[in-house]
Design an enzyme around this catalytic site. Structure first.
Site, PDB file in Angstrom:
ATOM      1  N   ASP A 203       0.848  -1.194   0.000  1.00 16.67           N
ATOM      2  CA  ASP A 203       0.000   0.000   0.000  1.00 16.67           C
ATOM      3  C   ASP A 203       0.888   1.250   0.000  1.00 16.67           C
ATOM      4  O   ASP A 203       1.831   1.361   0.790  1.00 16.67           O
ATOM      5  CB  ASP A 203      -0.912   0.003   1.232  1.00 16.67           C
ATOM      6  CG  ASP A 203      -1.917   1.137   1.207  1.00 16.67           C
ATOM      7  OD1 ASP A 203      -3.034   0.927   0.723  1.00 16.67           O
ATOM      8  OD2 ASP A 203      -1.568   2.239   1.678  1.00 16.67           O
ATOM      9  N   ILE A 204       0.583   2.199  -0.903  1.00 14.27           N
ATOM     10  CA  ILE A 204       1.361   3.442  -0.981  1.00 14.27           C
ATOM     11  C   ILE A 204       1.030   4.323   0.216  1.00 14.27           C
ATOM     12  O   ILE A 204      -0.145   4.595   0.491  1.00 14.27           O
ATOM     13  CB  ILE A 204       1.067   4.190  -2.292  1.00 14.27           C
ATOM     14  CG1 ILE A 204       1.360   3.303  -3.503  1.00 14.27           C
ATOM     15  CG2 ILE A 204       1.871   5.481  -2.359  1.00 14.27           C
ATOM     16  CD1 ILE A 204       0.974   3.930  -4.826  1.00 14.27           C
ATOM     17  N   ASN A 211      -2.438  12.772  -4.493  1.00 11.04           N
ATOM     18  CA  ASN A 211      -3.519  13.241  -5.364  1.00 11.04           C
ATOM     19  C   ASN A 211      -3.929  14.667  -5.034  1.00 11.04           C
ATOM     20  O   ASN A 211      -4.148  15.493  -5.929  1.00 11.04           O
ATOM     21  CB  ASN A 211      -4.729  12.314  -5.245  1.00 11.04           C
ATOM     22  CG  ASN A 211      -4.556  11.027  -6.017  1.00 11.04           C
ATOM     23  OD1 ASN A 211      -3.876  10.992  -7.046  1.00 11.04           O
ATOM     24  ND2 ASN A 211      -5.159   9.947  -5.542  1.00 11.04           N
ATOM     25  N   ASP A 220      -1.833   8.893 -10.918  1.00 13.43           N
ATOM     26  CA  ASP A 220      -1.848   7.765 -11.860  1.00 13.43           C
ATOM     27  C   ASP A 220      -0.429   7.395 -12.280  1.00 13.43           C
ATOM     28  O   ASP A 220      -0.093   6.217 -12.423  1.00 13.43           O
ATOM     29  CB  ASP A 220      -2.673   8.122 -13.099  1.00 13.43           C
ATOM     30  CG  ASP A 220      -4.165   8.158 -12.807  1.00 13.43           C
ATOM     31  OD1 ASP A 220      -4.570   7.724 -11.719  1.00 13.43           O
ATOM     32  OD2 ASP A 220      -4.922   8.622 -13.688  1.00 13.43           O
ATOM     33  N   GLU A 246      -4.793   2.316  -4.270  1.00 15.25           N
ATOM     34  CA  GLU A 246      -3.333   2.324  -4.195  1.00 15.25           C
ATOM     35  C   GLU A 246      -2.779   1.023  -3.615  1.00 15.25           C
ATOM     36  O   GLU A 246      -1.608   0.972  -3.229  1.00 15.25           O
ATOM     37  CB  GLU A 246      -2.853   3.512  -3.346  1.00 15.25           C
ATOM     38  CG  GLU A 246      -3.243   3.468  -1.881  1.00 15.25           C
ATOM     39  CD  GLU A 246      -4.587   4.131  -1.595  1.00 15.25           C
ATOM     40  OE1 GLU A 246      -4.767   4.620  -0.473  1.00 15.25           O
ATOM     41  OE2 GLU A 246      -5.451   4.164  -2.492  1.00 15.25           O
TER      42      GLU A 246
END
Length: 326
Positions: A203-204, A211, A220, A246
């Site tokens: 997971d980022i 964003n 993206d 993500e």
């Protein structure tokens, strides 16, 4: 709903962000055999099979949430008799008086069905022609050629549809549906060989901030670049997929607890040391190694619990579920 939309030459359905149907035009209702009251205030997934619900979750929701737009989603919906009707779905999110609404345009996908009908018709003509082969030799040859062409076209369409249904459009990785199938296959293989394998969720960290600060296009780009990093660090036997948003998931065959932790740490360092347009990007990782007591649901739950622990412990770290039991 605007009067013209009610009788538009395609289906038109409005749903809430949670997927509750709030309106549908006459075109869609007539095609599906429903009355408006049959669908309003019910979840759109109530007219989907389990497989199509999975497609909807792994493709529609992530793209609507990230981009506010979904294009050319191939999906089947059940009519009032329970029969699947294939559609191409385009959706767009907007706000009305502070309420988020998703409008969906549904165009029935009849081309593939038409090809199958043409193929059956051509085969029937062959059967009839054999009774008159002396007089119909030329016609028979033409029909053979037509069948070969139709078969080739149908095979190509099927190949494209299968690939689309298993691929994440943004990153090019396999999607959640494909991952689930491969996880089930890996569990069957484990039952035969007892060779260890591990499941990893990546997971980022602080992706919403990416964003919000840089925009969804940059977000993206980060997702695409991370997908490349995951692929480059994986073996041919590994399964790498985008789980949604993500989150990415991996299956590592023949990797026990120690091996999976070492592999995940190497992956974490690669991401942290890479150059990113947004500056620093890190990931949190959760791992679970499959045991005889596990199922597909429990091993994913354990990996998710381990991921949560990584997030709670300052992020940018690797946690195996066994670390939490010590």
């Amino acid at each position: 709903m605007d009067e013209r939309l009610k009788y538009a030459p395609c289906g038109y359905v409005s749903i809430t962000h949670e997927g509750i149907v709030i309106d549908a035009n006459h075109t869609f209702l007539d095609k599906m055999g429903y009355q408006l009251e049959d669908l309003v205030q019910k979840h759109i997934e109530s007219i989907m099979s389990t497989a199509n619900k999975l497609i909807f979750h792994s493709y529609f929701y992530p793209f609507i949430n990230l981009n506010g737009l979904v294009e050319e989603l191939f999906i089947s919906l059940k009519d009032s008799k329970g029969q699947p009707i294939p559609y191409i779905l385009n959706g767009r999110r907007y706000e009305n008086a502070g309420v988020e609404i998703i409008d969906c345009v549904l165009v029935q996908m009849g081309k593939r069905i038409d090809y199958e009908r043409e193929l059956r018709s051509a085969k029937k003509q062959i059967e009839e022609a054999y009774w008159e082969k002396d007089q119909a030799l030329t016609k028979l040859q033409q029909i053979h050629a037509e069948i070969e062409r139709k078969q080739a076209e149908l095979m190509e369409i099927n190949k494209i549809l299968v690939e689309l249904s298993n691929t994440d459009k943004l990153t090019g990785l396999k999607n959640r549906r494909y991952f689930q199938e491969k996880l089930e296959e890996q569990i069957v293989q484990y039952g035969n060989t007892h060779e260890p394998f591990s499941v990893c969720i990546v997971d980022i960290d602080h992706f919403k901030k990416v964003n919000d600060t840089w925009g969804h296009q940059t977000g993206d780009d980060v997702l695409e670049k991370l997908a490349e990093r995951l692929t480059s660090q994986s073996r041919k036997t590994d399964i790498v997929a985008r789980y949604g948003g993500e989150e990415f998931v991996l299956i590592w065959p023949n990797q026990d607890i120690a091996e999976s932790k070492a592999n995940a740490e190497k992956l974490r360092q690669t991401v942290a040391e890479s150059t990113w347009q947004t500056g620093s990007i890190t990931v949190s990782i959760g791992i679970a190694t499959f045991t005889e007591a596990d199922s597909d649901a429990t091993v994913l739950k354990k990996a998710d619990q381990a991921l949560y622990a990584s997030k709670e412990n300052c992020r940018n770290r690797v946690t195996h579920i066994m670390d939490l039991n010590q």
